[in-house]
Write a protein that holds these residues in place. Structure first.
Motif, PDB file in Angstrom:
ATOM      1  N   ILE A  66     -76.913  81.819  51.063  1.00 27.29           N
ATOM      2  CA  ILE A  66     -76.015  80.624  50.169  1.00 27.29           C
ATOM      3  C   ILE A  66     -77.235  80.438  49.177  1.00 27.29           C
ATOM      4  CG2 ILE A  66     -73.353  80.271  51.109  1.00 27.29           C
ATOM      5  CD1 ILE A  66     -75.754  77.901  51.932  1.00 27.29           C
ATOM      6  N   VAL A  67     -77.339  79.442  48.163  1.00 29.25           N
ATOM      7  CA  VAL A  67     -78.611  79.313  47.286  1.00 29.25           C
ATOM      8  C   VAL A  67     -77.452  78.063  46.919  1.00 29.25           C
ATOM      9  CG1 VAL A  67     -79.584  79.848  44.359  1.00 29.25           C
ATOM     10  CG2 VAL A  67     -79.178  81.387  46.159  1.00 29.25           C
ATOM     11  N   TRP A  68     -78.319  76.849  46.760  1.00 27.13           N
ATOM     12  CA  TRP A  68     -77.979  75.445  46.615  1.00 27.13           C
ATOM     13  C   TRP A  68     -79.544  75.071  45.287  1.00 27.13           C
ATOM     14  CZ3 TRP A  68     -77.595  73.103  52.330  1.00 27.13           C
ATOM     15  CH2 TRP A  68     -76.357  73.050  52.322  1.00 27.13           C
ATOM     16  N   PRO A  69     -78.508  73.703  44.797  1.00 28.13           N
ATOM     17  CA  PRO A  69     -79.979  73.204  44.414  1.00 28.13           C
ATOM     18  C   PRO A  69     -80.543  71.800  45.048  1.00 28.13           C
ATOM     19  CG  PRO A  69     -77.715  72.486  43.327  1.00 28.13           C
ATOM     20  CD  PRO A  69     -77.494  73.363  44.726  1.00 28.13           C
ATOM     21  N   TRP A  70     -81.885  71.605  44.417  1.00 26.55           N
ATOM     22  CA  TRP A  70     -82.714  71.114  45.448  1.00 26.55           C
ATOM     23  C   TRP A  70     -81.975  69.782  45.667  1.00 26.55           C
ATOM     24  CZ3 TRP A  70     -83.937  65.868  44.696  1.00 26.55           C
ATOM     25  CH2 TRP A  70     -84.147  65.601  43.011  1.00 26.55           C
ATOM     26  N   TRP A  71     -81.165  69.276  45.007  1.00 32.83           N
ATOM     27  CA  TRP A  71     -80.615  67.529  45.655  1.00 32.83           C
ATOM     28  C   TRP A  71     -79.939  67.991  46.792  1.00 32.83           C
ATOM     29  CZ3 TRP A  71     -75.508  66.928  45.358  1.00 32.83           C
ATOM     30  CH2 TRP A  71     -74.877  67.833  43.899  1.00 32.83           C
ATOM     31  N   VAL A  72     -78.799  69.189  47.288  1.00 29.84           N
ATOM     32  CA  VAL A  72     -77.989  69.770  47.983  1.00 29.84           C
ATOM     33  C   VAL A  72     -78.642  69.687  49.511  1.00 29.84           C
ATOM     34  CG1 VAL A  72     -76.048  71.227  48.983  1.00 29.84           C
ATOM     35  CG2 VAL A  72     -76.518  70.007  46.218  1.00 29.84           C
ATOM     36  N   PHE A  73     -79.695  70.670  49.655  1.00 29.48           N
ATOM     37  CA  PHE A  73     -81.191  70.494  50.210  1.00 29.48           C
ATOM     38  C   PHE A  73     -81.249  69.346  51.203  1.00 29.48           C
ATOM     39  CE2 PHE A  73     -84.692  72.258  51.311  1.00 29.48           C
ATOM     40  CZ  PHE A  73     -84.831  72.845  52.028  1.00 29.48           C
ATOM     41  N   ALA A  74     -82.352  69.158  50.023  1.00 32.37           N
ATOM     42  CA  ALA A  74     -82.537  67.419  50.195  1.00 32.37           C
ATOM     43  C   ALA A  74     -81.127  66.518  51.041  1.00 32.37           C
ATOM     44  CB  ALA A  74     -82.909  66.565  49.230  1.00 32.37           C
ATOM     45  N   LEU A  75     -79.898  66.452  50.885  1.00 30.49           N
ATOM     46  CA  LEU A  75     -79.013  65.654  51.463  1.00 30.49           C
ATOM     47  C   LEU A  75     -78.431  66.361  52.785  1.00 30.49           C
ATOM     48  CD1 LEU A  75     -76.495  63.658  51.129  1.00 30.49           C
ATOM     49  CD2 LEU A  75     -75.555  65.384  49.922  1.00 30.49           C
ATOM     50  N   ALA A  76     -78.969  67.403  52.298  1.00 29.48           N
ATOM     51  CA  ALA A  76     -78.845  68.136  54.346  1.00 29.48           C
ATOM     52  C   ALA A  76     -79.806  68.051  55.303  1.00 29.48           C
ATOM     53  CB  ALA A  76     -78.521  69.876  53.733  1.00 29.48           C
ATOM     54  N   ILE A  77     -81.208  67.921  54.098  1.00 28.81           N
ATOM     55  CA  ILE A  77     -82.015  67.354  55.091  1.00 28.81           C
ATOM     56  C   ILE A  77     -82.162  66.346  55.787  1.00 28.81           C
ATOM     57  CG2 ILE A  77     -84.646  66.953  55.154  1.00 28.81           C
ATOM     58  CD1 ILE A  77     -84.228  69.621  53.831  1.00 28.81           C
ATOM     59  N   ALA A  78     -80.992  65.914  55.059  1.00 23.96           N
ATOM     60  CA  ALA A  78     -81.224  64.316  55.442  1.00 23.96           C
ATOM     61  C   ALA A  78     -79.821  63.442  56.332  1.00 23.96           C
ATOM     62  CB  ALA A  78     -80.964  63.302  54.180  1.00 23.96           C
ATOM     63  N   VAL A  79     -78.906  64.182  55.799  1.00 22.55           N
ATOM     64  CA  VAL A  79     -77.557  64.337  57.050  1.00 22.55           C
ATOM     65  C   VAL A  79     -78.695  65.005  58.258  1.00 22.55           C
ATOM     66  CG1 VAL A  79     -75.816  65.677  57.539  1.00 22.55           C
ATOM     67  CG2 VAL A  79     -75.954  64.523  55.614  1.00 22.55           C
ATOM     68  N   ALA A  80     -79.028  66.299  57.813  1.00 17.92           N
ATOM     69  CA  ALA A  80     -79.243  66.489  59.754  1.00 17.92           C
ATOM     70  C   ALA A  80     -80.300  65.476  60.843  1.00 17.92           C
ATOM     71  CB  ALA A  80     -80.076  67.962  59.364  1.00 17.92           C
ATOM     72  N   GLY A  81     -81.190  64.748  59.609  1.00 16.14           N
ATOM     73  CA  GLY A  81     -82.112  63.946  60.810  1.00 16.14           C
ATOM     74  C   GLY A  81     -81.168  62.805  61.055  1.00 16.14           C
ATOM     75  N   CYS A  82     -80.555  62.155  60.240  1.00 17.96           N
ATOM     76  CA  CYS A  82     -79.888  61.233  60.400  1.00 17.96           C
ATOM     77  C   CYS A  82     -78.540  61.689  61.725  1.00 17.96           C
ATOM     78  CB  CYS A  82     -78.909  60.628  59.569  1.00 17.96           C
ATOM     79  SG  CYS A  82     -79.217  59.449  58.464  1.00 17.96           S
ATOM     80  N   GLY A  83     -78.360  62.571  61.875  1.00 18.57           N
ATOM     81  CA  GLY A  83     -77.443  63.296  63.397  1.00 18.57           C
ATOM     82  C   GLY A  83     -78.650  63.149  64.190  1.00 18.57           C
TER      83      GLY A  83
END
Length: 82
Positions: free
Chosen positions: A16-33
């Protein structure tokens, strides 16, 4: 956390291909988890009580309901009333 990590795995394999902000959001959610998981495993009892009290406020419960509703809809399909 698991859903974010799986999505990041798909991005890494170019599935899949994401824009940079979705990629950053996924990293933030994984980090919070990961942080919540770490506090749950290694945190003190008093810290866990404080976090549980903070999560039980009305504002936090609305947020928790919003993020858990998709899981509820999936699990509802497997629940049979007697």
């Amino acid at each position: 956390m698991a859903g974010s990590l799986f999505s990041l795995y798909l991005v890494h394999n170019d599935s899949i291909v994401w824009p940079w902000w979705v990629f950053a959001l996924a990293i933030a959610v994984a980090g919070c988890g990961a942080a919540l998981f770490g506090v749950g495993l290694f945190g003190s009892h008093s810290r866990l009580d404080k976090w549980a009290d903070a999560a039980s406020t009305h504002e936090a419960s609305i947020f928790l309901m919003a993020i858990s509703y998709p899981t509820y809809l999936i699990l509802k399909q497997f629940y049979h009333r007697r």
